[in-house]
Design a protein around this motif. Sequence first.
Motif, PDB file in Angstrom:
ATOM      1  N   UNK A 138       8.808  13.991  -3.146  1.00 56.28           N
ATOM      2  CA  UNK A 138       8.315  12.615  -3.189  1.00 56.28           C
ATOM      3  C   UNK A 138       9.465  11.616  -3.032  1.00 56.28           C
ATOM      4  N   UNK A 139      10.582  11.884  -3.681  1.00 52.62           N
ATOM      5  CA  UNK A 139      11.742  10.991  -3.573  1.00 52.62           C
ATOM      6  C   UNK A 139      12.271  10.971  -2.144  1.00 52.62           C
ATOM      7  N   UNK A 140      12.350  12.149  -1.532  1.00 51.33           N
ATOM      8  CA  UNK A 140      12.805  12.232  -0.145  1.00 51.33           C
ATOM      9  C   UNK A 140      11.866  11.463   0.778  1.00 51.33           C
ATOM     10  N   UNK A 191      12.691   1.768  -1.375  1.00 46.22           N
ATOM     11  CA  UNK A 191      12.212   2.881  -2.191  1.00 46.22           C
ATOM     12  C   UNK A 191      12.593   2.668  -3.653  1.00 46.22           C
ATOM     13  N   UNK A 192      13.787   2.152  -3.874  1.00 41.13           N
ATOM     14  CA  UNK A 192      14.219   1.900  -5.253  1.00 41.13           C
ATOM     15  C   UNK A 192      13.350   0.825  -5.905  1.00 41.13           C
ATOM     16  N   UNK A 193      13.207  -0.317  -5.235  1.00 34.58           N
ATOM     17  CA  UNK A 193      12.509  -1.447  -5.860  1.00 34.58           C
ATOM     18  C   UNK A 193      10.998  -1.262  -5.895  1.00 34.58           C
ATOM     19  N   UNK A 219       0.818  -1.211   0.000  1.00 30.22           N
ATOM     20  CA  UNK A 219       0.000   0.000   0.000  1.00 30.22           C
ATOM     21  C   UNK A 219       0.855   1.266   0.000  1.00 30.22           C
ATOM     22  N   UNK A 220       1.852   1.325   0.890  1.00 31.54           N
ATOM     23  CA  UNK A 220       2.679   2.534   0.979  1.00 31.54           C
ATOM     24  C   UNK A 220       3.511   2.735  -0.285  1.00 31.54           C
ATOM     25  N   UNK A 221       4.253   1.717  -0.782  1.00 31.79           N
ATOM     26  CA  UNK A 221       4.984   1.923  -2.029  1.00 31.79           C
ATOM     27  C   UNK A 221       4.085   2.329  -3.192  1.00 31.79           C
ATOM     28  N   UNK A 222       2.895   1.730  -3.293  1.00 34.63           N
ATOM     29  CA  UNK A 222       1.992   2.076  -4.393  1.00 34.63           C
ATOM     30  C   UNK A 222       1.532   3.521  -4.298  1.00 34.63           C
ATOM     31  N   UNK A 223       1.215   3.943  -3.077  1.00 30.74           N
ATOM     32  CA  UNK A 223       0.788   5.330  -2.893  1.00 30.74           C
ATOM     33  C   UNK A 223       1.904   6.300  -3.256  1.00 30.74           C
ATOM     34  N   UNK A 280      10.837   7.020   4.250  1.00 27.75           N
ATOM     35  CA  UNK A 280       9.798   6.141   4.781  1.00 27.75           C
ATOM     36  C   UNK A 280      10.116   4.665   4.590  1.00 27.75           C
ATOM     37  N   UNK A 281      10.746   4.335   3.470  1.00 24.65           N
ATOM     38  CA  UNK A 281      10.964   2.929   3.138  1.00 24.65           C
ATOM     39  C   UNK A 281      12.418   2.484   3.252  1.00 24.65           C
TER      40      UNK A 281
END
Length: 302
Positions: free
Chosen positions: A119-121, A132-134, A95-99, A126-127
């Motif tokens: 958004x990148x930061x 965050x990369x994958x 859910x979080x990566x998709x958002x 957060x991840x």
Amino acid sequence: MASVARRLGVAPSTLRTWDRRYGLGPSRHTDGRHRRYGTSDIGRLEMMQRALLRGASTAEAARYALEQMPRVETEPAPLEPVLATRPSQAPDDGEVPSRLARRLSTAALAMDVGAVQRMLLDAINELGVLSAWSGVIDPVLTALGARWRGVHAGAEVEYLLAECVYGALVRATPVLAEPRNQRPVLLACVPDERDTMPVYALAAALAGRRIGAQLFGVPLPAEVLAVTVRRSAPAAVVLWAHRRTVADPRLFARVSRDRQRSRLFACGPGWDVAELPAKVELLPDLSAAADRVEHVLVGGSR
């Protein structure tokens, strides 16, 4: 023995020599005449190799490993060669990566540089870098690249996002005053590789674990890469290849001349494990690469 040799990045003959000279061979007997490496045997060899990578002589490294992990009469059951693992930094669901991916894609399509950077930061904070990369960055880059492949209109979105990603990954790479490894990890793309951003993500992830790296994101010609490895004397060399057409296994022979002690790793989907030299270990993805390099050099997280 062959699987243990590949795990350690050495020739089977080297394992036989270490067994004969220093008593660092397998301790478990099978029903026949063969002996099997157990968990403690492999741990002892890995400890010896970390001492070698720090500059110890073979005899010193063997003595150190035996002092730290003395042999016992009964060894545990054999351990199959597996990559060291760490708990995932990602949430239990997507859910979080998709958002975050949707928000990043929207900001990029709007050509809003400030929003893309935020958004990148957010994603990295957060991840973590690797998740965050994958889970966010790579999927969005791939989707945008496929959307405008072969056309000019709209490709500026992909270029804008790529520049922002480079900047975010560099900012996420701390400068280490005291890295845990005495000799660096050399991270490089193979010559003619166009997909260079993954090595920036790997460098950031390793730095987060206090593993120092020398990063060459711009693909170096083969002869320059060989000289760089010789002058840097790294503890490990990781060569990234995304495309099979540029993944030349002969590169490893060029960078491992002069009997230099460096672990050799091939990372990325471009490599074919069947074509790699015996001393080269395949790392299938960035998470496996970060885990394995950390384990080989310093033995685990701290």
